[in-house]
Motif scaffolding. Structure first.
Motif, short mmCIF file in Angstrom:
data_model
loop_
_atom_site.label_atom_id
_atom_site.label_comp_id
_atom_site.label_asym_id
_atom_site.label_seq_id
_atom_site.Cartn_x
_atom_site.Cartn_y
_atom_site.Cartn_z
N ARG A 1 14.63 -32.72 52.66
CA ARG A 1 14.86 -34.14 52.38
C ARG A 1 16.11 -34.64 53.11
NH1 ARG A 1 16.15 -36.66 48.33
NH2 ARG A 1 16.93 -35.05 46.94
N ALA A 2 17.14 -33.81 53.14
CA ALA A 2 18.37 -34.20 53.85
C ALA A 2 18.07 -34.35 55.35
CB ALA A 2 19.46 -33.16 53.63
N HIS A 3 17.30 -33.41 55.90
CA HIS A 3 16.94 -33.44 57.32
C HIS A 3 16.16 -34.71 57.67
CE1 HIS A 3 15.92 -31.60 61.24
NE2 HIS A 3 14.74 -32.14 61.06
N THR A 4 15.27 -35.10 56.79
CA THR A 4 14.42 -36.26 57.05
C THR A 4 14.99 -37.55 56.48
OG1 THR A 4 13.09 -35.84 55.06
CG2 THR A 4 12.30 -34.90 57.15
N GLN A 5 16.14 -37.44 55.82
CA GLN A 5 16.81 -38.60 55.22
C GLN A 5 15.89 -39.36 54.26
OE1 GLN A 5 18.41 -40.75 58.59
NE2 GLN A 5 20.09 -39.32 58.79
N GLN A 6 15.18 -38.59 53.43
CA GLN A 6 14.26 -39.16 52.45
C GLN A 6 14.86 -39.03 51.05
OE1 GLN A 6 10.69 -40.03 52.81
NE2 GLN A 6 11.15 -40.18 54.98
N SER A 7 14.70 -40.07 50.26
CA SER A 7 15.05 -39.96 48.84
C SER A 7 13.90 -39.23 48.13
CB SER A 7 15.22 -41.36 48.22
OG SER A 7 13.97 -42.03 48.17
N ALA B 1 8.14 -38.58 47.44
CA ALA B 1 7.04 -38.62 46.48
C ALA B 1 5.96 -39.59 46.94
CB ALA B 1 7.56 -39.02 45.10
N THR B 2 6.36 -40.75 47.42
CA THR B 2 5.41 -41.76 47.88
C THR B 2 4.59 -41.23 49.05
OG1 THR B 2 6.80 -43.56 47.12
CG2 THR B 2 5.18 -44.10 48.80
N VAL B 3 5.24 -40.61 50.02
CA VAL B 3 4.54 -40.07 51.18
C VAL B 3 3.53 -39.00 50.76
CG1 VAL B 3 4.84 -38.70 53.28
CG2 VAL B 3 6.38 -40.58 52.82
N LEU B 4 3.89 -38.18 49.79
CA LEU B 4 3.02 -37.09 49.34
C LEU B 4 2.01 -37.51 48.27
CD1 LEU B 4 5.66 -34.21 49.15
CD2 LEU B 4 3.95 -34.60 50.95
N GLY B 5 2.10 -38.76 47.82
CA GLY B 5 1.19 -39.22 46.77
C GLY B 5 1.52 -38.63 45.41
N LEU B 6 2.81 -38.44 45.16
CA LEU B 6 3.27 -37.83 43.92
C LEU B 6 4.24 -38.78 43.22
CD1 LEU B 6 4.04 -34.32 45.41
CD2 LEU B 6 2.06 -34.93 44.03
N THR B 7 4.82 -38.30 42.12
CA THR B 7 5.85 -39.07 41.44
C THR B 7 7.22 -38.46 41.74
OG1 THR B 7 5.79 -37.70 39.45
CG2 THR B 7 4.27 -39.60 39.53
N THR C 1 11.52 -33.95 41.50
CA THR C 1 12.65 -33.44 40.72
C THR C 1 12.32 -32.07 40.13
OG1 THR C 1 13.39 -35.67 40.18
CG2 THR C 1 14.15 -33.91 38.73
N ALA C 2 11.12 -31.92 39.60
CA ALA C 2 10.71 -30.63 39.02
C ALA C 2 10.69 -29.53 40.09
CB ALA C 2 9.34 -30.76 38.36
N TRP C 3 10.26 -29.86 41.29
CA TRP C 3 10.28 -28.88 42.38
C TRP C 3 11.70 -28.51 42.76
CZ3 TRP C 3 6.35 -31.26 46.39
CH2 TRP C 3 5.05 -31.15 45.89
N GLU C 4 12.57 -29.53 42.84
CA GLU C 4 13.95 -29.29 43.28
C GLU C 4 14.80 -28.58 42.23
OE1 GLU C 4 15.77 -32.84 44.83
OE2 GLU C 4 14.50 -32.79 46.62
N THR C 5 14.40 -28.63 40.98
CA THR C 5 15.13 -27.92 39.94
C THR C 5 14.51 -26.56 39.63
OG1 THR C 5 13.88 -29.05 38.21
CG2 THR C 5 16.00 -30.02 38.86
N GLY C 6 13.42 -26.23 40.32
CA GLY C 6 12.78 -24.94 40.13
C GLY C 6 11.89 -24.85 38.91
#
Length: 72
Positions: A17-23, A28-34, A39-44
């Motif tokens: 996300r940092a590399h692509t400068q995405q929030s 989530a929008t690009v992937l069709g997710l919420t 957040t759940a992925w990033e917190t493990g």
């Protein structure tokens, strides 16, 4: 799913996300997710399914970022 895999993926996703400068919301929008899923992925707490990992790998390659860490 081992905790190590979730932790490695979480670190990879934050770096991606940092590399692509995405929030989280933008990703989530690009992937069709919420944003909650990202957040759940990033917190493990959760790990993406195979189609989402494949989609992320393709995107990562297209922007010159390392691929998603493999499942062990």
């Amino acid at each position: 799913m081992e905790e190590r895999e979730r932790t490695e993926f979480a670190a990879w996703l934050i770096a991606f996300r940092a590399h692509t400068q995405q929030s989280q919301k933008q990703l989530a929008t690009v992937l069709g997710l919420t944003k909650k899923t990202i957040t759940a992925w990033e917190t493990g707490r959760h790990y993406p399914d195979w189609p989402k990992r494949l989609q992320l790998n393709q995107w990562a390659r297209s922007v010159g970022h390392d691929p998603v860490p493999p499942k062990r």
